[in-house]
Enzyme design. Structure first.
Site, mmCIF file in Angstrom:
data_model
loop_
_atom_site.group_PDB
_atom_site.id
_atom_site.type_symbol
_atom_site.label_atom_id
_atom_site.label_comp_id
_atom_site.label_asym_id
_atom_site.label_seq_id
_atom_site.Cartn_x
_atom_site.Cartn_y
_atom_site.Cartn_z
ATOM 1 N N SER B 122 39.436 32.662 31.707
ATOM 2 C CA SER B 122 38.807 32.931 32.996
ATOM 3 C C SER B 122 37.365 33.391 32.838
ATOM 4 O O SER B 122 36.633 33.492 33.801
ATOM 5 C CB SER B 122 39.610 33.980 33.762
ATOM 6 O OG SER B 122 39.393 35.260 33.237
ATOM 7 N N LYS B 159 37.293 40.879 33.659
ATOM 8 C CA LYS B 159 36.542 40.109 34.650
ATOM 9 C C LYS B 159 35.218 40.787 34.979
ATOM 10 O O LYS B 159 34.959 41.921 34.594
ATOM 11 C CB LYS B 159 37.372 39.962 35.929
ATOM 12 C CG LYS B 159 38.583 39.052 35.744
ATOM 13 C CD LYS B 159 39.204 38.690 37.060
ATOM 14 C CE LYS B 159 40.478 37.864 36.848
ATOM 15 N NZ LYS B 159 40.217 36.606 36.135
#
Lengths: 207, 207
Positions: B122, B159
Site C-alpha cells: 500500500s 500509512k
DNA sequence: TAAAATACCATACATTTGTATGGTAAAATT
DNA sequence: AATTTTACCATACAAATGTATGGTATTTTA
C-alpha cells in the site's frame, strides 16, 4: 595538482583504505610493515611521511592508528590495477548511463561493509532510488543477478551483475539505461562489493 | 539473555558506537577517559571489562583500539512501547507485524525506536515495499504527510498521516487502496510512531 | 655526472596503550 | 547485616606504537 605517488606508495595507500573499509580501523605501522614484509616500522614510517608530504594522508602524530586518508575520491581513484590503465583501447561505454557515487565517511558495518549514497535512478526498478544509501560488502564474490558496486574508469556504478562467457554485464533495472558490457580483462574495472542492503532516511528527501 | 547494562555502561557503549560511526575508528582507553572526565584509564578499563562480561563488546587484548561492538541488534529489538500499545490489544494478535532484524549500525536511531516489517504494497508509491523494514520512532508527534504506524482495531498499518478538522486520514500511496478515515475519538486507534527510515536487506527476498 | 629521491635496513627512545593490582566509597543485592 | 556490584582513584609495568637518527644501495632527475 598533487604529486604522483610511487607504485609502492600507492600500494600502501591502498592498504590503508582497504583496512579502513574492511576492518573499520586504520592499521598501525607494525601492521603495515607485517603486511608488506618489512622488517621494521621505520620503512613504513618513511613511506607514510612521503605519502603525507604528497598530500594523500594526514597523520595525527603520537596517536595510534591516526592515519587519515585525505583524498575522498581516493577510494575510487586508480588502485594498483587501475593505475596501469588502458594499454588497450577503452571500450565504448555509455557515459550517460554511469552513475557516480559519493562515498560518505567510511563507516564500519557489522560485516566489514561500507556505505554508498546512490545517485541516479537507474536502479529504480530494483527499489533503489536516488538518495538511498546502499550497504556494500566488499568481501563477497558477486553472483549473477546481485547488485554490485563497480569501478569503471573514474566512476563508480551501482548495477545488477551478470557474468557471461567473455564479458561482464552491468545492467540497470531502469529500461532507460542500456547495460554496460565489460570485457573481462578491461583494466580499469573492478568490482568493489555487493550491495547487501539499502537504507533510506525519511528525513531527507530523495535528491 | 544478556545482562542489562548500567547507565554509565550504556553511555560508554553508546560512545563506542558513536565514535566508530563518526570517526570510523574505535577510541583508545585514554580517549574514552578524557571524554568522560576520568582521571585514569583504569576506570574505563573496568567499565569495558564489565561491558564485555555482559557480552556487548569484544576486546582484542593488547591491540590498540581493538574494541568490537558485538550487539548492534540490541538497539533494534522491540521496545516496551509496543507493550504499552498492546495494553488493550495483546501483542500476540499481530505477531507478524513485529520482527527482529539485524541492522547495520548506521541505522542506529533514537532511543525507543523499533522495527516493523512491512507487509503489503500500500506504500509502494512512497518507495516502501512489502518486506521492507521500517524504523519507527514513537516519541515524535506526527505531522501531516509523514508516514506513521498506527494500530487500528487489531491490525497495524503503515500509512501516510493527515490530520483534518474532526478526523484523521490514513492514506495509502497506492491508489488501489482507499484512505482510512478515523474519527478522532475512535477508541481502538492509536498512533504508534513515525517512520523515520526504511531498511531493506538484499539477502532476503521481499515477501 | 652529480644530486636527489626512492626503498629498504638497524637501533634507540619517549609515549601511548592496555592491563594488573590495590584501594575507597556508595549503592544495590542477598 | 553482610556481601556484591558499581564507580571511581592511584600506581606500576610490559608491550605496542610512533618517531628520530644513521646507514646502504638503487633508481630517477637535474
Amino acid at each position: 595538482m598533487k604529486k604522483e605517488l610511487t607504485e609502492i606508495q600507492k600500494k600502501i595507500l591502498d592498504y590503508l583504505i582497504d583496512q579502513k573499509v574492511s576492518k573499520g580501523i586504520p592499521p598501525t605501522l607494525a601492521e603495515i610493515a607485517k603486511h608488506f614484509g618489512y622488517k621494521n616500522r621505520a620503512t613504513v614510517q618513511q613511506h607514510l611521511q612521503a605519502i603525507e608530504k604528497k598530500g594523500y594522508i594526514k597523520k595525527n602524530p603520537k596517536l595510534s592508528r591516526a592515519i587519515e586518508v585525505t583524498v575522498e575520491e581516493k577510494f575510487f581513484i586508480p588502485r594498483p590495477i587501475l593505475g596501469e590503465v588502458a594499454a588497450g583501447n577503452p571500450l565504448t561505454i555509455y557515459p550517460d548511463a554511469i552513475d557516480t557515487v559519493e562515498l560518505p565517511t567510511i563507516v564500519r558495518m557489522p560485516k566489514d561493509s561500507f556505505l554508498l549514497r546512490v545517485k541516479g535512478d537507474s536502479l529504480k526498478d530494483a527499489y533503489i532510488f536516488s538518495g538511498d544509501i546502499v550497504i556494500v560488502n566488499p568481501n563477497l564474490e558477486p553472483k549473477n543477478g546481485q547488485i554490485v558496486v563497480a569501478i569503471l574508469d573514474d566512476a563508480a556504478v551501482v548495477k545488477r551483475f551478470y557474468k557471461k562467457k567473455n564479458e561482464i554485464e552491468l545492467v540497470s533495472e531502469n529500461p532507460e539505461y542500456k547495460p554496460i558490457v565489460i570485457e573481462k580483462k578491461y583494466p580499469s574495472f573492478k568490482i568493489v562489493g555487493i550491495v547487501i542492503g539499502v537504507y533510506r532516511s525519511m528525513n531527507k528527501k530523495a535528491v
